[in-house]
Design an enzyme around this catalytic site. Structure first.
Site, PDB file in Angstrom:
ATOM      1  CD  GLU A  75     -14.149   3.001   6.903  1.00 42.95           C
ATOM      2  OE1 GLU A  75     -14.840   3.660   7.678  1.00 42.95           O
ATOM      3  OE2 GLU A  75     -13.475   3.481   5.979  1.00 42.95           O
ATOM      4  CG  ASP A  76     -17.176   0.940   4.140  1.00 40.46           C
ATOM      5  OD1 ASP A  76     -17.134   1.084   5.372  1.00 40.46           O
ATOM      6  OD2 ASP A  76     -17.134   1.892   3.342  1.00 40.46           O
TER       7      ASP A  76
END
Length: 747
Positions: A100-101
């Site tokens: 996600e990051d």
């Protein structure tokens, strides 16, 4: 590096979570130490590899506290390790934010760590890197529950992630922290409760409570602190007496005090309206023994020594809670004359109470995959999440489902069913089977006939009376009293399906009528291939979905017909079928229609038709198109359908008005007006006054009460059209009236 933790130490020691901060030289060592305690023979290579990848991926990132981002995955991994989960879940905890990051893709993670770790990471990864609205948040929870139903460890990972984030809310903007705290109280703490993860549940509740209501939280902290000396004195006194009694009975036991959690105190004091003195379990004693026989022996000894408080005994050993929790609960009058709550359970029961379903893996080192057979509610959630089309409705249902108390009832054959508190015989029927629910006509509870909206109590034996009628169906008013999500969804599904079938039939009829009104070829336009192509173009799954949208007035039948005509090459293309099959160019047909007063360059005695898509009238610039039936279709020069045929330039032909016509011309106008009573009647009267033949009308009204009415009619002399429009504009409430040519509106 130091680990972020709540500023208050009032949460009490949680042996379940030892919050040892990772040391800089060997930041992974605390995680490995926890893992080795649970799995002495376990291999750590996968965990170490995951740490290397996570540390590299997050190297340039910082937490809002200013600490390196890797602190968060390490903390989550340590919580997971303390639960006793295997190396694959710990690895997923370390990697849970990389997809996600960071730029690390899920496909690469799957290649390097395998499908199991990748599925865990994907299960807790948010859908997008954006700020979520309600629907997106609901979709995220939906995704989590679907993944959870496949492997329960996804939820354990999500809860560990939320727990560590909750400990660092003081670094988050106040509004964001409050939003997360509310979400935690509504979704994650109840889910932890459902899983039997009491340590996580209590800490999540207290941290959320502190964030949402800091003043009330501090008041309760102060009140409990004031009572602490008195509580400790009472606890020491009763503990000494119990130890002496159990020694005489030769029962080996561990006797401890039970800490009070502030959110629980708040719930009882504020929500339930109790005074602090009424909260019996402020002083609680937990007695841990080695066998179930000893549990009941201790219970008998305690009731013989102390006066039990009526109504305060619960046997969760004989009938465990939904989350597998087992214990004996009783409240007695202690030595000081004040109530004391006793919890009596075995060591194994206590481990399950603390670790919940996570304890499943603690003693099954070789276990791969999740066994959710004992957690029937998970399968129920997985079922009805698929039945709920709107993700926001799903989230609302989930909030209610996971926090709802249950009632236990029996079938006539002795099978035990758990239903939501307040459930009725209809809920019971749908819990047995959907068809049983649909065909329910009555019910007996404990052998007596009762109304279908009667509330069931614990221990009731319920018998459902059904009909053999194949056409039997649920009643709409059942939705007013059913309590279970399953029953509600099944009833709604039935009515939705029935409405859909009616809508499909209605839509099919509306579309056919619209085609007939415009004298278009029914056979070609309503063919399966034409309708299927149009449905796909309009983003419907099939032709029935298109019919249903028309029947539910989501689509206008006239608009769909227009798109159908476009799909077959415009009116000229649609008319080709007619000319080839019925050959309407006979002298009898021409006589009926009249001469439109058009000459065709270089041709005589040819069929001439005025196109319905743009309705040309004398004075309009026109162009001719030779159809396959050798007839000429006449369009306005600016007709969009004609422009679509530019690739067939050889079929265009010059035409012009002769000024002599015996035909009635087709005209379409649009009237914009304030929606009011008798508006349509007044417009029709104005048209009738000019002796026009109305062929069709379409009426629609928007939210601002502005009506947009379209009229199609024949008139012999189009030069009078201006007078017709002027007369309509004079009608009270009419904003404007104009001619519609298919490509533009003429004012």
């Amino acid at each position: 590096m130091t680990e972020t933790r709540p500023t208050s130490t009032s949460l009490g020691p949680l042996a379940f979570f030892r919050r040892t901060a990772p040391k800089a030289p060997q930041p992974l060592e605390p995680v490995l130490e926890e893992y080795r305690q649970m799995f002495p023979k376990g291999k750590t290579a996968l965990i170490e590899k995951a740490y290397v990848v996570a540390e590299r991926a997050h190297r340039e990132q910082k937490r809002k506290s200013g600490e390196p981002y890797i602190i968060h995955p390490l903390a989550v991994a340590q919580i997971i390790a303390q639960m006793g989960l295997p190396d694959t879940v710990i690895a997923a905890a370390l990697l849970h934010d990389v997809v996600e990051d960071t730029e690390y893709p899920l496909e690469t993670l799957r290649d390097e760590f395998g499908d199991e770790v990748a599925s865990f990471v994907d299960g807790v990864t948010k859908l997008d890197k954006v700020k979520y609205g309600d629907a997106a948040q609901a979709e995220t929870v939906r995704k989590m529950v679907v993944a959870m139903a496949k492997d329960i460890r996804v939820l354990l990972l999500k809860l560990a992630d939320r727990l560590h984030n909750a400990r660092t809310w003081k670094y988050v903007p106040v509004e964001s922290a409050r939003r997360k705290a509310q979400e935690t109280l509504e979704i994650y703490a109840p889910l932890a409760h459902r899983m039997g993860l009491n340590a996580i549940k209590w800490e999540l509740e207290d941290l959320s409570f502190k964030t949402l209501y800091p003043k009330i939280y501090q008041e309760i902290v102060d009140v409990v602190a004031e009572r602490a000396p008195e509580r400790e004195k009472a606890l020491a006194e009763i503990r000494t007496e119990i130890e002496a009694d159990l020694r005489q009975m030769k029962i080996k036991a561990d006797i401890t005090g039970r800490p009070k959690h502030y959110y629980s105190v708040y719930q009882k004091m504020i929500v339930r309206g109790r005074d602090l003195a009424e909260i019996y379990d402020l002083v609680g004693v937990r007695i841990l023994v080695t066998s179930v026989r000893d549990c009941y022996a201790v219970l008998g000894a305690m009731h013989a020594k102390y006066q039990p408080v009526p109504g305060r005994f619960k046997d969760y050993i004989a009938m465990p809670k939904f989350n597998l929790y087992q214990s004996l609960h009783t409240t007695v009058i202690g030595p000081s004359g004040k109530p004391v709550e006793l919890q009596i359970r075995t060591q194994e029961m206590h481990r399950r109470a603390e670790y919940g379903l996570a304890s499943h893996w603690r003693y099954k080192e070789n276990q791969r995959g999740s066994d959710t057979s004992e957690m029937g509610w998970l399968r129920q959630i997985a079922d009805w999440q698929q039945e709920t089309a709107d993700p926001t409705d799903f989230l609302d249902s989930l909030r209610g489902e996971i926090s709802r108390a249950e009632v236990y009832v029996f079938t006539p054959r002795g099978r035990l069913l758990a239903l939501p508190q307040g459930a009725t015989p209809v809920d019971f029927a749908y819990a047995v089977h959907t068809e049983v629910g649909h065909k329910t006509i009555g019910a007996k509870v404990n052998g007596r006939l009762v109304p279908l909206d009667s509330t069931l109590d614990n221990g009731d034996t319920v018998e459902v009376l059904t009909t053999s009628d194949e056409n039997a169906h649920p009643k709409r008013d059942w939705l007013d009293f059913v309590q279970s999500t399953r029953a509600r969804n099944k009833i709604r599904q039935w009515f939705t399906r029935e409405r859909r079938e009616e809508s499909i039939e209605t839509g099919r009829d509306m579309l056919a009528r619209a085609i007939r009104r415009q004298h278009l070829p029914m056979q070609r336009l309503m063919s399966k291939s034409t309708l299927l192509a149009l449905a796909q173009e309009m983003h419907y799954d099939d032709v029935d979905a298109l019919y249903a949208s028309i029947g539910e007035h989501k689509e206008q039948a006239s608009d769909v017909v227009a798109r159908m005509v476009d799909a077959v090459g415009g009116d000229a293309g649609a008319d080709e079928d007619v000319t080839e099959i019925t050959r309407p160019g006979t002298s009898a047909e021409r006589a009926r229609r009249g001469d439109p007063g058009i000459s065709v360059h270089g041709l005589s005695d040819v069929i001439v038709k005025l196109a319905k898509c743009c309705t040309p009238v004398p004075g309009d610039p026109i162009s001719g198109f030779i159809t396959r039936g050798n007839g000429v279709s006449v369009h306005r020069a600016d007709c969009a359908n004609l422009a679509a045929l530019n690739d067939q330039a050889e079929r265009f032909i010059d035409v012009q008005w002769t000024g002599q016509s015996s035909a009635a011309f087709l005209v379409q106008i649009e009237v914009e007006a304030l929606d009011r009573n008798r508006l349509l009647s007044d417009v029709v009267k104005a048209l009738s006054d000019y002796h026009v033949n109305i062929l069709g009308a379409s009426v629609s009204t928007n939210r601002d009460r502005v009506a947009l009415n379209t009229f199609t009619f024949e008139m012999a002399d189009p030069s009078h059209l201006g007078a017709v429009l002027t007369a309509i504009r004079r009608i009270d409430g009419v904003y404007d009236a104009r001619r519609v040519t298919g490509t533009r509106r003429e004012f």
